[in-house]
Design a protein around this motif. Structure first.
Motif, PDB file in Angstrom:
ATOM      1  N   GLU A  77       0.930  -1.146   0.125  1.00 46.56           N
ATOM      2  CA  GLU A  77      -0.065  -0.028   0.108  1.00 46.56           C
ATOM      3  C   GLU A  77       0.886   1.228  -0.038  1.00 46.56           C
ATOM      4  O   GLU A  77       1.996   1.186   0.614  1.00 46.56           O
ATOM      5  N   GLY A  78       0.433   2.306  -0.630  1.00 43.57           N
ATOM      6  CA  GLY A  78       1.073   3.544  -0.598  1.00 43.57           C
ATOM      7  C   GLY A  78       2.673   3.579  -1.116  1.00 43.57           C
ATOM      8  O   GLY A  78       3.318   4.256  -0.534  1.00 43.57           O
ATOM      9  N   ARG A  79       3.020   3.102  -2.085  1.00 44.82           N
ATOM     10  CA  ARG A  79       4.365   2.951  -2.375  1.00 44.82           C
ATOM     11  C   ARG A  79       4.449   4.379  -3.124  1.00 44.82           C
ATOM     12  O   ARG A  79       3.687   4.878  -3.605  1.00 44.82           O
ATOM     13  N   ALA A  80       5.717   4.749  -2.765  1.00 49.59           N
ATOM     14  CA  ALA A  80       6.167   6.268  -3.231  1.00 49.59           C
ATOM     15  C   ALA A  80       6.394   6.224  -4.554  1.00 49.59           C
ATOM     16  O   ALA A  80       6.975   5.344  -5.293  1.00 49.59           O
ATOM     17  N   ASP A  96      10.228   8.892 -14.145  1.00 50.65           N
ATOM     18  CA  ASP A  96      11.010   8.264 -15.272  1.00 50.65           C
ATOM     19  C   ASP A  96      11.641   6.938 -14.510  1.00 50.65           C
ATOM     20  O   ASP A  96      12.581   7.182 -13.702  1.00 50.65           O
ATOM     21  N   LYS A  97      11.021   5.636 -14.797  1.00 49.13           N
ATOM     22  CA  LYS A  97      11.553   4.414 -14.102  1.00 49.13           C
ATOM     23  C   LYS A  97      13.126   4.186 -14.443  1.00 49.13           C
ATOM     24  O   LYS A  97      13.875   3.805 -13.436  1.00 49.13           O
ATOM     25  N   SER A  98      13.684   4.760 -15.517  1.00 51.41           N
ATOM     26  CA  SER A  98      15.026   4.626 -15.817  1.00 51.41           C
ATOM     27  C   SER A  98      15.984   5.580 -15.095  1.00 51.41           C
ATOM     28  O   SER A  98      17.234   5.464 -14.955  1.00 51.41           O
ATOM     29  N   LYS A  99      15.434   6.451 -14.465  1.00 57.65           N
ATOM     30  CA  LYS A  99      16.000   7.553 -13.788  1.00 57.65           C
ATOM     31  C   LYS A  99      15.802   7.412 -12.229  1.00 57.65           C
ATOM     32  O   LYS A  99      16.062   8.208 -11.401  1.00 57.65           O
ATOM     33  N   GLY A 100      15.351   6.326 -11.882  1.00 55.61           N
ATOM     34  CA  GLY A 100      15.016   6.036 -10.380  1.00 55.61           C
ATOM     35  C   GLY A 100      16.262   6.142  -9.379  1.00 55.61           C
ATOM     36  O   GLY A 100      17.356   5.288  -9.887  1.00 55.61           O
ATOM     37  N   THR A 101      16.128   6.695  -8.167  1.00 57.29           N
ATOM     38  CA  THR A 101      17.227   6.418  -7.283  1.00 57.29           C
ATOM     39  C   THR A 101      17.458   5.144  -7.000  1.00 57.29           C
ATOM     40  O   THR A 101      16.626   4.379  -6.918  1.00 57.29           O
ATOM     41  N   ARG A 134      15.053   0.479  -4.927  1.00 56.36           N
ATOM     42  CA  ARG A 134      14.989  -0.742  -3.797  1.00 56.36           C
ATOM     43  C   ARG A 134      13.657  -0.963  -3.208  1.00 56.36           C
ATOM     44  O   ARG A 134      12.982  -1.837  -3.031  1.00 56.36           O
ATOM     45  N   ASP A 135      13.106   0.275  -2.898  1.00 59.67           N
ATOM     46  CA  ASP A 135      11.478   0.452  -2.407  1.00 59.67           C
ATOM     47  C   ASP A 135      10.388  -0.252  -3.335  1.00 59.67           C
ATOM     48  O   ASP A 135       9.496  -1.059  -2.888  1.00 59.67           O
ATOM     49  N   ALA A 136      10.725  -0.056  -4.762  1.00 55.22           N
ATOM     50  CA  ALA A 136       9.814  -0.824  -5.692  1.00 55.22           C
ATOM     51  C   ALA A 136       9.916  -2.048  -5.748  1.00 55.22           C
ATOM     52  O   ALA A 136       8.807  -2.846  -5.834  1.00 55.22           O
ATOM     53  N   VAL A 137      11.123  -2.577  -5.925  1.00 54.62           N
ATOM     54  CA  VAL A 137      11.366  -4.105  -5.587  1.00 54.62           C
ATOM     55  C   VAL A 137      10.764  -4.523  -4.322  1.00 54.62           C
ATOM     56  O   VAL A 137       9.961  -5.747  -4.715  1.00 54.62           O
ATOM     57  N   LYS A 138      11.214  -4.031  -3.338  1.00 50.95           N
ATOM     58  CA  LYS A 138      10.688  -4.633  -1.947  1.00 50.95           C
ATOM     59  C   LYS A 138       9.345  -4.621  -1.997  1.00 50.95           C
ATOM     60  O   LYS A 138       8.544  -5.338  -1.004  1.00 50.95           O
ATOM     61  N   GLY A 139       8.341  -3.528  -2.411  1.00 46.28           N
ATOM     62  CA  GLY A 139       7.226  -3.312  -2.311  1.00 46.28           C
ATOM     63  C   GLY A 139       6.143  -4.100  -3.569  1.00 46.28           C
ATOM     64  O   GLY A 139       4.897  -3.764  -3.709  1.00 46.28           O
TER      65      GLY A 139
END
Length: 171
Positions: free
Chosen positions: A79-82, A88-93, A98-103
């Motif tokens: 829920e509530g992923r940042a 731009d997915k290719s410019k993610g920090t 990390r948060d996108a994968v863990k979430g």
């Protein structure tokens, strides 16, 4: 007359064999009974002391589709992923990635049901957790009314816990 009787005898002898071949092409009845679209209720890791960790938050979102011919697709999201600041997915920090994968957790492929053992086996073609690709993941399950629940003996978290996933049929 004799040839007519022989023909009738031959037909009656062959009918059971033809029926068996036809029935062997039908889907497994257990697969058909699980088939449907499910909405995620909960994803928990159960620790050794019995306590629960809501791996994807208190209100995870997800969809599981099991079709009658044995194909499936599964998606789970926190829920509530940042959102990514750069949009731009290719410019993610590193932190955003990390948060996108863990979430999230997603995989698809085929599934089979061992009704006698009470297990569903996901034959995973592709997964957001690459270590599961090409593997078979066996899950003990229950189906009570519209609630489908299974345990994950070795979750993606890699720690000595058991996962528990609960879905509600929506169709």
């Amino acid at each position: 007359m004799k040839s007519t009787l022989m023909l009738i005898f031959s037909i009656f002898c062959c009918l059971p064999v033809m029926a068996q071949k036809k029935n062997s092409l039908l889907p497994n009845p257990a697969t058909v009974s699980l088939a449907g679209t499910y909405s995620l209720i909960a994803v928990d890791n159960i620790l050794g002391d019995g306590s629960r960790v809501h791996l994807y938050g208190d209100s995870p979102q997800g969809l599981l589709i099991l079709n009658k011919s044995g194909r499936y697709a599964l998606q789970i999201f926190s829920e509530g992923r940042a959102k990514f600041v750069a949009n731009d997915k290719s410019k993610g920090t590193d932190e955003e990635n990390r948060d996108a994968v863990k979430g999230s957790n997603a995989h698809f492929g085929t599934y089979s049901v061992d009704d006698a053992a009470g297990t569903i086996i996901f034959h995973i073609d592709h997964a957001s957790f690459p270590n599961w690709e090409g593997t078979q993941q066996k899950r003990p399950f229950t189906l009570v009314g519209n609630v489908f629940k299974y345990t994950v003996p070795a979750p993606t978290t890699g720690v000595a816990v058991t996962g528990e996933v609960e879905w509600r049929r929506v169709d």
